[in-house]
Design a protein around this motif. Structure first.
Motif, PDB file in Angstrom:
ATOM      1  N   SER A 106       0.844  -1.191   0.000  1.00  0.00           N
ATOM      2  CA  SER A 106       0.000   0.000   0.000  1.00  0.00           C
ATOM      3  C   SER A 106       0.875   1.235   0.000  1.00  0.00           C
ATOM      4  O   SER A 106       2.053   1.191   0.387  1.00  0.00           O
ATOM      5  N   ALA A 107       0.300   2.356  -0.420  1.00  0.00           N
ATOM      6  CA  ALA A 107       1.045   3.613  -0.415  1.00  0.00           C
ATOM      7  C   ALA A 107       1.396   4.032   1.005  1.00  0.00           C
ATOM      8  O   ALA A 107       2.458   4.603   1.258  1.00  0.00           O
ATOM      9  N   GLU A 108       0.506   3.736   1.946  1.00  0.00           N
ATOM     10  CA  GLU A 108       0.760   4.114   3.347  1.00  0.00           C
ATOM     11  C   GLU A 108       1.966   3.358   3.891  1.00  0.00           C
ATOM     12  O   GLU A 108       2.821   3.928   4.571  1.00  0.00           O
ATOM     13  N   THR A 109       2.072   2.044   3.574  1.00  0.00           N
ATOM     14  CA  THR A 109       3.224   1.268   4.039  1.00  0.00           C
ATOM     15  C   THR A 109       4.496   1.725   3.342  1.00  0.00           C
ATOM     16  O   THR A 109       5.564   1.812   3.962  1.00  0.00           O
ATOM     17  N   LEU A 110       4.396   2.043   2.042  1.00  0.00           N
ATOM     18  CA  LEU A 110       5.558   2.531   1.302  1.00  0.00           C
ATOM     19  C   LEU A 110       6.134   3.783   1.948  1.00  0.00           C
ATOM     20  O   LEU A 110       7.352   3.958   2.025  1.00  0.00           O
ATOM     21  N   ALA A 111       5.262   4.659   2.426  1.00  0.00           N
ATOM     22  CA  ALA A 111       5.711   5.913   3.032  1.00  0.00           C
ATOM     23  C   ALA A 111       6.418   5.697   4.361  1.00  0.00           C
ATOM     24  O   ALA A 111       7.110   6.597   4.852  1.00  0.00           O
ATOM     25  N   ARG A 112       6.278   4.502   4.954  1.00  0.00           N
ATOM     26  CA  ARG A 112       6.917   4.238   6.242  1.00  0.00           C
ATOM     27  C   ARG A 112       8.268   3.549   6.117  1.00  0.00           C
ATOM     28  O   ARG A 112       8.905   3.254   7.121  1.00  0.00           O
ATOM     29  N   LEU A 113       8.706   3.295   4.880  1.00  0.00           N
ATOM     30  CA  LEU A 113      10.016   2.681   4.667  1.00  0.00           C
ATOM     31  C   LEU A 113      11.091   3.757   4.579  1.00  0.00           C
ATOM     32  O   LEU A 113      10.910   4.782   3.933  1.00  0.00           O
ATOM     33  N   ARG A 114      12.230   3.516   5.207  1.00  0.00           N
ATOM     34  CA  ARG A 114      13.289   4.521   5.308  1.00  0.00           C
ATOM     35  C   ARG A 114      14.637   3.932   4.901  1.00  0.00           C
ATOM     36  O   ARG A 114      14.908   2.759   5.113  1.00  0.00           O
ATOM     37  N   VAL A 115      15.496   4.797   4.346  1.00  0.00           N
ATOM     38  CA  VAL A 115      16.905   4.484   4.141  1.00  0.00           C
ATOM     39  C   VAL A 115      17.718   5.589   4.787  1.00  0.00           C
ATOM     40  O   VAL A 115      17.524   6.767   4.468  1.00  0.00           O
ATOM     41  N   HIS A 116      18.613   5.232   5.688  1.00  0.00           N
ATOM     42  CA  HIS A 116      19.426   6.231   6.402  1.00  0.00           C
ATOM     43  C   HIS A 116      20.896   6.100   6.013  1.00  0.00           C
ATOM     44  O   HIS A 116      21.423   4.994   5.874  1.00  0.00           O
TER      45      HIS A 116
END
Length: 358
Positions: A106-116
């Motif tokens: 989902s777009a909502e789950t995609l927005a919660r993925l991070r790369v630091h």
């Protein structure tokens, strides 16, 4: 800190978070919605972890490409429990090129993925992936979602990379690599310096390495080729080891349930230790071997096509010597130890032409 960024697709993308503090700089890549299908080789990375593309479980995909300065970098450490990692050394000095491909249901789950991205004054750079859960970012696998990372780095930096279920590969490096995965495959090629791997299951392929090689695996076959410059130590529990053109002075290949095959030249004064508990052990020297002392143990009679001298029993072990067809003065004798508790042991000279056809 300056960075150049490219979007690999259309769609709404929230701003990068660039936070300075402490001894490092943290760059968070925060992506949101998805767009059309992606190209097969993102960011110009040929033959390195081709893009997975959308799936029924993860139809939402976004990709970010970014170039960050890395002058003075000595070690790059990547920790990605959400997907795959591919690293390649390039000729571009002083910068790291990163492509992050995110996928989610989902777009909502995609927005919660991070790369630091964190650069420390000590010369260490850390790149890790996280997922926001309950208002906190956590580094852990996420069912149905993931992040794949492709990196181009200066070849002279050392690499440490870790995944959970994703493949991890490294090539073109000149300061060694340490790779670890729980359930992915490991691939290494064209590397100078030490190579260390740890793997629970998946399989490993290591080729064209100049330096010490230390491989550890629980389940999955190992394929080793064109290794030289030090020592090779490969250990498996459930799987076979196939090794060819190994030019190291110390070679130890150990497995519990699989077979072992070693094809290559016997070097003067080298030590070869091949051991399997339940599988066959086969050593096929190419060309004319250097003189060697043989110590063999197996459940069946030794199968040898090499003229051995002074054969004798020492408990469970058979001892013998190969003097060579034309013994040369002052040639140092190699040591060959072949052992299979429940299987058989074979040693035979393989012509070079036949070996090249393998």
């Amino acid at each position: 800190m300056k960075c150049a960024e490219k979007r690999g697709m259309t769609g709404r993308v929230r701003r990068n978070n660039l936070v300075a503090g402490g001894t490092g700089i943290v760059l968070g890549l925060v992506l949101a919605t998805a767009g059309p299908a992606l190209a097969e080789n993102p960011g110009g990375f040929p033959n390195v972890l081709p893009a997975m593309g959308p799936t029924p479980e993860a139809p939402f995909i976004d990709r970010r490409e970014i170039v960050v300065p890395a002058r003075g970098a000595e070690l790059v450490r990547i920790d990605n429990l959400l997907g795959r990692v591919g690293i390649r050394g390039t000729g571009r000095p002083g910068e790291i090129h990163i492509v992050a491909e995110k996928r989610a249901g989902s777009a909502e789950t995609l927005a919660r993925l991070r790369v630091h991205y964190t650069a420390f004054e000590s010369g260490e750079i850390q790149i890790d992936t996280r997922v926001e859960l309950g208002g906190r970012e956590r580094s852990l696998p996420l069912a149905g979602s993931g992040i794949d990372l492709w990196l181009e780095v200066p070849p002279e930096v050392a690499i440490e990379a870790k995944t959970f279920g994703g493949d991890v590969s490294a090539s073109g490096l000149r300061a060694g690599a340490k790779l670890e995965t729980t359930g992915g495959r490991i691939g290494v090629s064209d590397v100078r310096g030490g190579v260390v791997t740890h793997q629970l299951r998946g399989g490993q392929k290591v080729a064209a390495v100049e330096g010490d090689v230390d491989l550890d695996g629980v389940e999955g076959d190992m394929d080793l080729k064109d290794l030289g410059g030090g020592r090779v130590d490969a250990r498996l529990v459930d799987g076979s080891i196939h090794a060819e053109d190994i030019r190291d002075d110390f070679v130890r290949l150990v497995t519990t349930t699989g077979q072992i095959v070693l094809i290559g030249v016997i070097r003067p004064a080298a030590h070869y230790d091949l051991r399997s508990y339940a599988g066959d052990v086969r050593f096929q020297p190419t060309g004319e071997p250097a003189p060697f002392e043989l110590r063999a143990r197996s459940a069946t009679a030794l199968a040898s096509a090499i003229p051995l001298h002074g054969s004798r029993r020492d408990g469970e072990w058979l001892r013998a010597e190969y003097l060579g067809r034309r013994p040369l003065p002052h040639t140092r004798t190699a040591l060959v130890e072949l052992s299979s508790t429940l299987g058989g042991v074979v040693i035979q000279i393989q012509p070079r032409a036949a070996a090249e056809l393998q």
